[in-house]
Design a protein around this motif. Structure first.
Motif, mmCIF file in Angstrom:
data_model
loop_
_atom_site.group_PDB
_atom_site.id
_atom_site.type_symbol
_atom_site.label_atom_id
_atom_site.label_comp_id
_atom_site.label_asym_id
_atom_site.label_seq_id
_atom_site.Cartn_x
_atom_site.Cartn_y
_atom_site.Cartn_z
ATOM 1 N N TYR A 79 -3.994 8.388 0.958
ATOM 2 C CA TYR A 79 -4.650 7.592 1.863
ATOM 3 C C TYR A 79 -3.587 6.293 2.252
ATOM 4 N N ARG A 80 -2.742 5.998 1.177
ATOM 5 C CA ARG A 80 -1.901 5.081 1.243
ATOM 6 C C ARG A 80 -0.659 5.183 2.281
ATOM 7 N N GLN A 81 -0.465 6.351 2.432
ATOM 8 C CA GLN A 81 0.589 7.237 3.224
ATOM 9 C C GLN A 81 0.100 6.822 4.597
ATOM 10 N N ARG A 82 -1.096 7.599 4.958
ATOM 11 C CA ARG A 82 -1.518 7.731 6.356
ATOM 12 C C ARG A 82 -2.339 6.328 6.774
ATOM 13 N N THR A 83 -2.852 5.589 5.837
ATOM 14 C CA THR A 83 -3.783 4.665 6.410
ATOM 15 C C THR A 83 -3.158 3.238 6.657
ATOM 16 N N VAL A 84 -2.617 2.788 5.581
ATOM 17 C CA VAL A 84 -2.072 1.577 5.447
ATOM 18 C C VAL A 84 -0.583 1.132 5.523
ATOM 19 N N GLY A 85 -0.459 0.176 6.283
ATOM 20 C CA GLY A 85 1.210 -0.378 6.260
ATOM 21 C C GLY A 85 0.899 -1.689 5.688
ATOM 22 N N LEU A 86 2.187 -1.827 4.602
ATOM 23 C CA LEU A 86 2.218 -3.107 3.749
ATOM 24 C C LEU A 86 3.341 -4.151 3.996
ATOM 25 N N VAL A 87 3.039 -5.675 4.261
ATOM 26 C CA VAL A 87 4.162 -6.235 4.525
ATOM 27 C C VAL A 87 3.797 -7.328 3.480
ATOM 28 N N PHE A 88 4.838 -7.729 2.875
ATOM 29 C CA PHE A 88 4.945 -8.878 1.899
ATOM 30 C C PHE A 88 5.719 -9.925 1.975
ATOM 31 N N GLN A 89 5.319 -10.985 1.364
ATOM 32 C CA GLN A 89 6.224 -12.175 1.599
ATOM 33 C C GLN A 89 7.489 -11.974 1.001
ATOM 34 N N GLN A 90 7.506 -11.327 -0.139
ATOM 35 C CA GLN A 90 8.852 -10.977 -0.779
ATOM 36 C C GLN A 90 9.327 -9.605 -0.168
ATOM 37 N N PHE A 91 10.380 -9.380 0.485
ATOM 38 C CA PHE A 91 10.517 -8.284 1.350
ATOM 39 C C PHE A 91 10.586 -6.956 0.701
ATOM 40 N N HIS A 92 11.021 -6.959 -0.944
ATOM 41 C CA HIS A 92 10.947 -5.474 -1.388
ATOM 42 C C HIS A 92 11.799 -4.575 -0.608
ATOM 43 N N LEU A 93 13.111 -4.893 -0.154
ATOM 44 C CA LEU A 93 13.822 -3.928 0.373
ATOM 45 C C LEU A 93 14.591 -3.402 -0.670
ATOM 46 N N ILE A 94 15.336 -2.444 -0.797
ATOM 47 C CA ILE A 94 16.250 -1.775 -1.789
ATOM 48 C C ILE A 94 17.644 -2.464 -1.295
ATOM 49 N N PRO A 95 18.157 -3.204 -2.234
ATOM 50 C CA PRO A 95 19.304 -3.944 -1.811
ATOM 51 C C PRO A 95 20.552 -3.002 -1.559
ATOM 52 N N TYR A 96 20.779 -1.963 -2.160
ATOM 53 C CA TYR A 96 21.856 -1.320 -1.874
ATOM 54 C C TYR A 96 21.827 -0.128 -0.784
#
Ligand code: ATP
Ligand code: MG
Length: 347
Positions: A79-96
């Motif tokens: 469900y999480r993969q197919r239905t929702v896209g999440l955007v947060f205040q903290q970007f949670h990108l992988i730094p490397y």
């Protein structure tokens, strides 16, 4: 608009604390809803539950007709993969990892890797020239755009954004908001948590939370209708003028059961009378408030001021020491407190 999200009597407790308290709401397919409310009112908790990252203590959530509470772990992951896209205040990108690799990692989670498509997603958010940059080499706004590209890689019908512009300056905020607006245009349902009133007004609808419950928010159109009610009150109850059927809003008020035909004339129903009286009270209190506190005249005509916010009329009235008339000399319908204070004054 068929419903996409249906929450019923949703509660989430943390020990004794009720982060969400019997919350019931419906969000239509393709709708853009702003979730607002003070810090700690349950906004993030609500998004976490809608995204399947957290579970309610009681109550149900359906998304696209599917009860999230009835899903197994792996079904929930799907469900999480197919239905929702999440955007947060903290970007949670992988730094490397580079911008491109961060997006491709999201594809990997969705069991698809297509470099061309990942590049295209970054180009769509204006980062075609930044594919090989690490998050530390990108500005905050650019990082947030990578997050949006990442959230959209699977074209999810539901986009959940938690303060997506909270860490951005005005220019980047404008870019991110126009990207989100564009997604809404393309049919994605958008649920956006924000503290910013000017961002909230861009949504189709605002849902305000207070202590995990719905607080009343006047929807667009509702204020206008309130003005019509106040105007009709003046005509019907005070000036005794006949009301023409073509007056804007009258048909709507009749359909809502607030006005009715009696003896060939239009009159308030009992409910309509109570609502119009309350509307007039709010409008005329606002006129007194504006005149006294801002030393600004509220104009020639009665009823032009934006009404006092719903639920605050008694406080405003007490603050103004229970005025009996508006600046135009029209009576302000008293509330229970006014009547008590008048009795005290007379006694
Ligand atoms: N994991 C947790 N454990 C205990 N309490 C929690 C937890 N998560 C949230 N809460 C509490 O639940 C309440 C609602 O939190 P939530 O994060 O939903 O608020 P919010 O409206 O998103 O606030 P903000 O605007 O500050 O982000 C708060 O009182 C918070 O402290
Ligand atoms: Mg939050």
């Amino acid at each position: 608009m068929p419903p996409l999200v249906e929450a019923e009597a949703l509660s989430r407790r943390f020990g004794a604390l009720r982060a969400l308290d019997e919350l019931t709401l419906t969000i239509g397919e393709g709708e853009w809803v702003a979730i607002t409310g003070p810090s700690g009112s349950g906004k993030t908790t609500l998004l976490n539950i809608l995204s399947g990252l957290d579970h309610p203590t009681s109550g149900t959530v359906r998304v696209g007709g599917v009860d999230l509470g009835g899903l197994s772990r792996s079904e929930l992951a799907r469900y999480r993969q197919r239905t929702v896209g999440l955007v947060f205040q903290q970007f949670h990108l992988i730094p490397y990892l580079t911008a491109l690799e961060n997006v491709m990692l999201a594809q990997y989670v969705h069991s698809m890797t297509d470099r061309g498509e990942a590049e295209e997603a970054l180009r769509r958010v204006g980062l075609g020239e930044r594919l090989g940059h690490l998050p530390s080499q990108l500005s905050g706004g650019e990082q947030q755009r990578v997050c949006i590209a990442r959230a959209l890689i699977n074209q999810p019908p539901l986009i959940l954004a938690d303060e997506p512009t909270g860490n951005l300056d005005a220019v980047n905020e404008a870019i991110v908001m126009s990207l989100l607006g564009d997604l809404h245009q393309r049919g994605h349902t958008l649920i956006l948590v924000t503290h910013d009133a000017s961002i909230a007004t861009r949504a189709n609808r605002e849902i305000r939370l207070e202590h995990g419950r719905l607080a009343h928010v006047e929807q667009p159109g509702e204020l206008e209708l309130l003005g019509v009610l106040a105007e009709l009150w003046q005509l019907i109850e005070e000036d005794r003028e006949p009301v023409s059927i073509t007056r804007r809003g009258v048909a709507e008020l009749m359909a809502d059961g607030l006005l009715a035909f009696a003896d060939g004339k239009i009159a308030f129903t009992e409910r309509g009378h109570a609502q119009a009286r309350a509307a007039v009270r709010r409008v005329r209190l606002a006129e007194v408030l504006v005149e006294r506190t801002l030393a600004r005249s509220s104009g020639e005509e009665c009823g032009r001021e934006a009404p006092v916010a719903a639920g605050f009329e008694d406080q405003v009235c007490a603050f103004l020491d229970h005025p009996r008339t508006c600046p135009h000399g029209r009576p302000i319908p008293p509330g229970a407190d006014c009547i008590a204070s008048r009795r005290e004054g007379e006694g």
